[in-house]
Scaffold this active site. Structure first.
Site, short mmCIF file in Angstrom:
data_model
loop_
_atom_site.label_atom_id
_atom_site.label_comp_id
_atom_site.label_asym_id
_atom_site.label_seq_id
_atom_site.Cartn_x
_atom_site.Cartn_y
_atom_site.Cartn_z
N LYS A 43 0.86 -1.19 0.00
CA LYS A 43 0.00 0.00 0.00
C LYS A 43 0.89 1.23 0.00
O LYS A 43 1.92 1.26 0.70
CB LYS A 43 -0.90 -0.02 1.24
N SER B 197 -9.93 2.14 2.68
CA SER B 197 -9.02 2.87 1.84
C SER B 197 -7.99 2.00 1.13
O SER B 197 -7.35 2.45 0.19
CB SER B 197 -8.27 3.90 2.69
N SER C 92 -10.32 -0.24 6.94
CA SER C 92 -9.73 -0.19 5.59
C SER C 92 -9.00 -1.43 5.11
O SER C 92 -8.57 -1.47 3.97
CB SER C 92 -8.79 1.00 5.48
N1 GLN Z 1 -13.48 4.44 6.03
C1 GLN Z 1 -12.93 4.92 7.27
C2 GLN Z 1 -12.53 6.37 7.13
O1 GLN Z 1 -12.74 6.91 6.11
C3 GLN Z 1 -11.77 4.06 7.67
C4 GLN Z 1 -10.52 4.37 6.96
C5 GLN Z 1 -9.37 3.50 7.36
O2 GLN Z 1 -9.53 2.48 8.01
N2 GLN Z 1 -8.18 3.94 7.00
O3 GLN Z 1 -12.01 6.96 8.02
#
Ligand code: GLN
Length: 484
Positions: A78, A153, A177
């Site tokens: 990532k 994400s 995410s």
């Molecule tokens: N979807 C969540 C957010 O937008 C979690 C994001 C994540 O786990 N990095 O904050």
């Protein structure tokens, strides 16, 4: 040979036996990336030359019989993990020119085991999002149906593993995410206990919630890589002082007599019938394997989303204050003075969702509101953690859906932040409590995959993976891959 159809252990055995070389395996994936990723956009950077050099070095070690534990196995990272000399963008214009001067511990640990980096995967900007539509480098597509989002994400990591452009990928999870994109792309994704995997060199979003992990095609593959990523790191003060765990040894152990808890608050919510059906079927599989299923209560769980959307933006507003156009990253053209430099750099360098989070977080931390919002959220966070501790006195794991539905179409929720935030309703509680959680594929609806989540007690990743593996040894959902 369809090398991408082999599991990680099969690939590793193939390399050891000399059935193929790491150069062949790596080239195979690089070919697939160049053919298929134009449509998916799962990579921001493909590190072809470096990958072939690393593969060649692995092949040499095999020849000399000095091979490392995961030697020559390809992986995608990532683009939140710093990699020395290679672009690390975090999906943002702000870091679109940033070459890290050092590598993250996660990269180093896997590199030390001989893994070959194929490239850096696309992601929501600064890991904020659930659909991979907020990346400066464009949206990522779901290989099951390219009109649909891969989740976020870590959408690039999930999309490329699901399309078999990489056998496995690193990912991070602040509120879901890893697990949400794993669910939406038919993969196994695990977020370990907070502190299990070092955050050194992992670009910060919300430091008390962020945790690195992995998306893979099975629990067995995930265990192999998570084990290598784990362990104490003196460069991260929140890293737990524990050696790396043995996550593969107990995978085949029976789960007979173990207890699964179903949180009644989750199941009281309106759930689409297809999710209920898949979860019920999964429960039947577990019962047939001798597990006992009981109801548990997590009575403060409904506070999780509001708590998260105070704490995560608050920490994000502090962490992202470092992007000022002075030290590194993007800088606006011809600033008039220092204030203009700060303001225009941040105005031009950050996207809409990131700005929204910074605004909310700054507001929640401001003198007049700190007690009312931030402090209150921290107290409520403890209530959620206490609920889990109580539940784990009587059960081994807690089971629920991972997401409120299967994937959704690109653009469908992009203008509705609340709808987007609801994606993580089942995953956020584990981050608030710092607990390990994983998602495994457990069904399909109208051609799109769907996952179930298992949350474990602190440091019980091995047990979670054992539960996931015993399910996968008796079902085939994880073997289904998209036709691409
Ligand atoms: N979807 C969540 C957010 O937008 C979690 C994001 C994540 O786990 N990095 O904050």
């Amino acid at each position: 040979m369809d090398l991408h159809k082999l599991s990680l252990n099969q690939q590793l055995n193939g390399l050891k036996e000399g059935d193929f070389t790491s150069t062949e395996l790596t080239s195979h994936y690089l070919d697939r990336i160049s053919k298929l990723d134009k449509e998916l956009n799962s990579f921001i950077t493909v590190t072809e030359d470096q990958a072939l050099l690393q593969a060649g070095a692995a092949d040499k070690r095999y020849k000399e019989k000095s091979n490392l534990a995961l030697d020559g196995l390809p992986i995608a990272h990532k683009d939140i993990f710093c990699t020395k000399g290679v672009l690390t963008t975090c999906g943002s214009k702000m870091l679109s020119n940033f070459e890290a001067p050092y590598s993250s511990t996660v990269y180093e640990k896997l590199d030390n085991e001989g893994m070959v980096m194929l490239g850096k995967t696309n992601m929501d900007e600064f890991a904020m999002g659930s659909s991979n539509e907020t990346s400066y480098f464009g949206p990522v597509k779901n290989p099951w149906d390219t009109e649909y989002v891969p989740g976020g994400s870590s959408g690039g990591s999930a999309s490329c593993v699901s399309a078999e452009l990489a056998p496995v990928a690193t990912a991070t999870d602040t509120g879901g995410s890893i697990r949400q994109p794993a669910s939406l792309c038919g993969l196994t994704g695990i977020k370990p206990t907070y502190g299990r995997v070092s955050r050194y060199g992992m670009i910060a979003f919300a430091s008390s919630l962020d945790q690195g992990g992995v998306v893979a095609r099975s629990a067995e593959d995930a265990a192999l890589i998570l084990e290598a990523m784990s362990g104490h790191d003196s460069k991260d003060s929140t890293s737990l002082k524990l050696d790396k765990p043995d996550l593969t040894k107990g995978l085949d152990d029976s789960i007979k007599g173990m207890k699964i808890g179903l949180p009644k608050e989750f199941f009281a919510q309106d759930m689409p019938a297809y999710i209920e059906k898949s979860i019920e079927e999964a429960i039947e599989v577990y019962k047939s394997l001798g597990a006992e299923v009981v109801e548990v209560s997590l009575s403060n769980i409904n506070l999780s989303l509001p708590i998260y959307y105070i704490i995560a933006p608050a920490e994000c507003s502090a962490n992202l204050s470092r992007y000022d156009g002075v030290r590194y990253g993007y800088r606006c053209e011809n600033p008039k003075d220092i204030e203009d430099l700060y303001m225009r750099t941040r105005e031009e360098g950050f996207g809409k969702e990131v700005k929204r989070r910074i605004l909310i977080g700054t507001y929640a931390l401001s003198a007049g509101y700190y007690d009312a919002y931030y402090l209150k959220a921290q107290k409520c966070r403890q209530l959620v953690a206490n609920d889990f501790s109580e539940a784990f006195k009587s059960v081994d794991v807690i089971l629920s859906p991972t997401t409120p539905g299967t994937s959704f179409k690109s653009g469908e929720k992009a203008d509705d932040p609340i709808e987007m935030y609801l994606q993580d309703i089942f995953t956020i509680p584990a981050n608030l409590a710092g607990l390990p959680g994983l998602s495994v594929p457990c069904g399909e609806y109208e051609g799109l995959p769907l996952g179930m989540q298992l949350v474990g007690n602190s440091l019980e990743e091995a047990k979670l993976l054992q539960f996931a593996h015993s399910y996968q040894s008796n079902t085939d959902w994880h073997k289904k891959m998209p036709n691409i």
